[in-house]
Design a protein around this motif. Structure first.
Motif, PDB file in Angstrom:
ATOM      1  N   ASP A 178       2.528   1.259   1.613  1.00  0.00           N
ATOM      2  CA  ASP A 178       1.559   0.762   2.528  1.00  0.00           C
ATOM      3  C   ASP A 178       0.828  -0.471   2.226  1.00  0.00           C
ATOM      4  O   ASP A 178      -0.447  -0.465   2.570  1.00  0.00           O
ATOM      5  N   ASN A 237      -1.946  -2.182   4.447  1.00  0.00           N
ATOM      6  CA  ASN A 237      -3.024  -1.592   4.787  1.00  0.00           C
ATOM      7  C   ASN A 237      -4.442  -2.059   3.849  1.00  0.00           C
ATOM      8  O   ASN A 237      -5.409  -2.136   4.358  1.00  0.00           O
ATOM      9  N   MET A 264      -2.269   6.661   0.569  1.00  0.00           N
ATOM     10  CA  MET A 264      -1.142   5.535   0.799  1.00  0.00           C
ATOM     11  C   MET A 264      -0.567   5.186  -0.623  1.00  0.00           C
ATOM     12  O   MET A 264      -1.153   4.932  -1.413  1.00  0.00           O
TER      13      MET A 264
END
Length: 200
Positions: A118, A121, A113
């Protein structure tokens, strides 16, 4: 939940209760209240409190997958501590991250990621760790570490079918060379009759 299961991060050398060299990782997620047994040195951090191990690479290496360090560190922690069921891991490769889950039977890892794209996350991953109970952080609720007598090595109390048994001597303690390898521990035990630790 509470102060004993809150998480702090550190990059210090950690002290081991076992007979091997000290473990070192770039990032450690630790319990704020130690599970180590006395004597506990002020300011010292212990391997037995690591719930997340991490590696940090400042330069991106997109064509190289080097997971040896984090796998080695997870193997070290899991093989040294009978109170563990699983632990977490984090690899940061400049702007890219991987999240890991290590247990004695399997390993999960996320797809790579990008922190810029991202980041949510990682945000979803971190806060639950700081508020989780010890069982949710990988510690076995049926085993606890207690102080040995006369400065001896730590002992362990196992709860089996509602009864408690304390280890009195290690007959054999085999370390796993691999995270998913065999690591059999055999102890002499005595039954604990009450919470004060009186023995049968």
């Amino acid at each position: 939940m509470g102060a004993d299961s809150a998480v702090k991060f550190s990059d210090k050398h950690l002290l081991s209760e076992d007979y091997h060299s000290h473990y070192k990782a770039d990032i450690n997620g630790l319990l704020t209240k130690t599970t180590a047994v006395p004597p506990i040195a002020e300011g010292v951090e212990y391997e037995c409190d690591v719930l997340m191990t991490g590696e940090l690479k400042k330069k991106s290496t997109p064509d190289t997958v080097d997971d040896v360090e984090i796998l080695s560190n997870a193997t070290h922690i899991m093989s040294a501590d009978p109170t563990r069921r699983f632990m977490f891991g984090l690899t940061i490769d400049k702007f890219n991250i991987l999240l890991w889950f290590f247990s004695r039977s399997h390993v999960f890892v996320t797809e790579e990621m990008n922190l810029h794209i991202d980041a949510k996350n990682l945000i979803y991953f971190a806060p639950p760790l700081s508020g989780a109970c010890r069982e949710a952080l990988g510690y076995d609720p049926t085993v606890r570490r207690v102080q040995g007598t006369n400065g001896a090595d730590p002992r362990y109390i196992f709860t089996i079918d509602g009864k408690q048994y304390i280890t009195t001597e290690a007959i054999t303690v085999r370390k796993a060379k691999f995270l998913l390898g065999c690591a059999t521990r055999v102890f002499k035990i005595q039954q604990v009759l009450n919470d004060e630790g009186e023995l049968e």
